[in-house]
Design a protein around this motif. Structure first.
Motif, PDB file in Angstrom:
ATOM      1  N   ASP A  80      36.596  84.216  66.780  1.00 28.09           N
ATOM      2  CA  ASP A  80      37.936  84.117  67.336  1.00 28.09           C
ATOM      3  C   ASP A  80      37.749  83.823  68.953  1.00 28.09           C
ATOM      4  O   ASP A  80      38.184  84.705  69.804  1.00 28.09           O
ATOM      5  N   THR A  81      36.928  82.500  68.961  1.00 28.50           N
ATOM      6  CA  THR A  81      36.880  82.380  70.574  1.00 28.50           C
ATOM      7  C   THR A  81      37.224  80.931  70.973  1.00 28.50           C
ATOM      8  O   THR A  81      37.521  79.891  70.034  1.00 28.50           O
ATOM      9  N   PRO A  82      37.905  80.722  72.065  1.00 32.01           N
ATOM     10  CA  PRO A  82      38.102  79.431  72.405  1.00 32.01           C
ATOM     11  C   PRO A  82      36.875  78.561  72.391  1.00 32.01           C
ATOM     12  O   PRO A  82      35.678  78.911  72.426  1.00 32.01           O
ATOM     13  N   ALA A  83      37.204  77.326  72.302  1.00 35.01           N
ATOM     14  CA  ALA A  83      36.043  76.158  72.343  1.00 35.01           C
ATOM     15  C   ALA A  83      35.260  76.057  71.090  1.00 35.01           C
ATOM     16  O   ALA A  83      34.370  75.433  70.842  1.00 35.01           O
ATOM     17  N   GLU A  84      35.715  76.682  70.075  1.00 35.28           N
ATOM     18  CA  GLU A  84      35.115  76.661  68.660  1.00 35.28           C
ATOM     19  C   GLU A  84      36.345  76.556  67.500  1.00 35.28           C
ATOM     20  O   GLU A  84      37.298  77.304  67.602  1.00 35.28           O
TER      21      GLU A  84
ATOM     22  N   ALA B  42      47.378  80.434  76.560  1.00 36.83           N
ATOM     23  CA  ALA B  42      47.016  78.961  76.909  1.00 36.83           C
ATOM     24  C   ALA B  42      45.504  78.984  76.462  1.00 36.83           C
ATOM     25  O   ALA B  42      45.143  77.798  76.075  1.00 36.83           O
ATOM     26  N   GLU B  43      44.968  79.783  76.880  1.00 35.37           N
ATOM     27  CA  GLU B  43      43.537  79.794  76.661  1.00 35.37           C
ATOM     28  C   GLU B  43      43.141  80.133  75.100  1.00 35.37           C
ATOM     29  O   GLU B  43      42.117  79.321  74.846  1.00 35.37           O
ATOM     30  N   HIS B  44      43.685  80.950  74.574  1.00 31.95           N
ATOM     31  CA  HIS B  44      43.363  80.939  73.068  1.00 31.95           C
ATOM     32  C   HIS B  44      43.906  80.021  72.157  1.00 31.95           C
ATOM     33  O   HIS B  44      43.320  79.865  71.302  1.00 31.95           O
ATOM     34  N   THR B  45      44.931  79.640  72.437  1.00 35.66           N
ATOM     35  CA  THR B  45      45.589  78.526  71.288  1.00 35.66           C
ATOM     36  C   THR B  45      45.737  77.053  71.972  1.00 35.66           C
ATOM     37  O   THR B  45      46.174  76.212  71.390  1.00 35.66           O
TER      38      THR B  45
END
Length: 463
Positions: free
Chosen positions: A200-204, A315-318
């Motif tokens: 559950d991370t940004p960029a993946e 914004a970072e997460h989605t």
């Protein structure tokens, strides 16, 4: 007394008579919504794969898998049903608050599939089930309130790791374990289970494994409780001990006083029941977009640009690039770009808005390219607040801000709305009479002598 022992003492002390009437009613609302989410996840590829595994592996018929009615071990039933509940990302959300800002969110109802599966194995009453659920919500809150500093996400761990520590207590209570056995169960489970942040991370890009983060911890919690019941031992200082949870996973950044502050909080009162399918941090700006297009009859061809302002975390997460053009359900429900485009195109965000054809639709991709997403740190203090501004090709500007989207604890859904949400997912498989039986049974949950009576109603496809 060690921390695990304190938690075990608390778990054994809560009784149904301690729970206020409004909390009992809220628990029933959450249970009905959870069953609806499970039904909504029935056709998922994840559920199908898990059920094939269960059929091939062979297990005692202690509890049933929702939908098919396949009988298996309570561990497998909790696992399969938990994956279904999580699939749509329609399940409830709660926030941990530090000062004036929200630090993190989580999905507390993921304890419910385990409670129902174990309840069926043990033939427990509705009162027992309600008590375990209320306790689970409070333990989830207490465990995550203790997280300080950078938090678990920035350290590379996922908050569903809490399941390895709270589920042995819930399972232990339902199985009738004593304090010593529960203490050992926490040590067994906590020392062998954790969830990496990559799920559950940004960029993946997200995968099916996102749906089984907590179910895996729940499986481990039941397994540990059953071992402890047979006399198996585990490190009883797993939380505070040398190379334990605080030292190893949290790098020492954990406030034990929060975890051990175990007065009756009844955290289930503050849970947010989702009215749309999306990561909850995006509900503010998505609700604003839906209001604009519905109130002003804005059509996709009218749109020149969509400017979304949301919390920095949202914004970072989605809003990370990997999620801009999603290829699967797991990523789509965490893509503010996709969700905004679909809100404009379909004027709704429900189960029907997630399908491969939607992800590849040129109209959706065209709208995605018109979305500008920015994070505003000031909105982190009011998460999930968000602002949507739609600019038309004619130069008209429509703007809306939503601080408390429908379903937020400060803007709760009515019983009727929760029932309609349940019917929206269940009507695909059930008659009106069948749905009414489930609804009536849930709202009379405290009068049921054996929770198996409710679980049987959740069978709508033959194995």
């Amino acid at each position: 007394m060690g921390i695990a022992r304190e938690l075990a003492k608390y778990a054994g002390s809560l009784i149904f008579q301690d729970i206020p009437p409004d909390v009992i009613h809220q628990t029933k609302r959450v249970v009905l919504d959870t069953l609806g989410c499970a039904i909504g996840g029935y056709e998922s590829e994840a559920r199908q794969a898990i059920e094939e595994y269960i059929k091939e592996s062979g297990h005692p018929g202690e509890a049933m898998v929702f939908g098919s009615g396949l009988r298996t071990s309570c561990l497998n039933a909790a696992f399969a049903n938990g994956a279904m509940v999580r699939y749509l990302d329609y399940n409830d959300t709660a926030f941990i608050i530090q000062g004036e800002t929200y630090r993190t969110g989580y999905h507390p109802r993921e304890i419910i599939p385990t409670v129902l599966a174990l309840g069926e194995r043990q033939h427990l009453s509705g009162k027992d089930v309600i008590t375990a659920i209320v306790m689970g919500y409070d333990l989830s809150l207490a465990f995550l309130e203790g997280v300080v500093g950078q938090g678990m996400e920035k350290k590379g761990w996922n908050g569903d790791t809490r399941g390895a520590y709270i589920m042995p207590l819930i399972a232990g209570k339902l199985l009738g374990l004593n304090e010593t056995q529960m203490e050992n169960a926490v040590g067994i489970s906590g020392s062998c289970h954790a969830v990496l942040g990559i799920l559950d991370t940004p960029a993946e890009e997200y995968t099916m494994t996102k749906n089984i983060r907590f179910p895996t911890m729940a499986y481990g919690g039941i397994w540990a409780a059953m071992l402890a019941q047979k006399g198996f031992t585990g490190p009883t200082t797993i939380i505070e001990g040398n190379d334990g949870f605080i030292e190893t996973i949290m790098d020492g950044e954990y406030d034990l006083s929060k975890l051990t502050n175990l007065e009756r909080k009844f955290a289930i009162r503050e849970t947010c029941i989702k009215s749309i399918i999306a990561d909850f941090s995006s509900h503010g700006h998505l609700s604003a977009t839906l209001k604009l297009v519905r109130d002003n009859d804005i059509k996709p061809v009218d749109v020149a640009e969509v400017r979304i302002t949301t919390s920095k975390r949202c914004a970072e997460h989605t809003g990370d690039p990997i999620k801009k053009y999603p290829k699967n359900k797991e990523t789509a429900d965490h893509s503010s770009y996709y969700l905004t485009a679909i809100a404009i195109l379909d004027h709704q965000l429900g189960p029907d808005q997630f399908a491969p054809a939607k992800y590849e639709d040129p109209k959706v991709r065209e709208l995605i390219d018109k979305v500008v997403l920015q994070g505003d740190p000031s909105l982190d203090k009011a998460r999930p607040a968000g602002i949507s501004e739609i600019i038309t090709k004619e130069g008209k500007r429509f703007q809306c801000r939503v601080d408390y989207p429908r379903g937020h604890a400060r803007n709760p859904m009515t019983d009727g709305e929760i029932i309609e949400k349940f019917k929206c997912m269940a009507s695909k498989y059930m008659s009106d009479e069948h749905m009414k039986k489930i609804i009536d049974t849930v709202f009379e949950l405290d009068k049921i002598n054996d929770i198996t009576n409710l679980n049987r109603l959740m069978v709508f496809k033959q194995a």
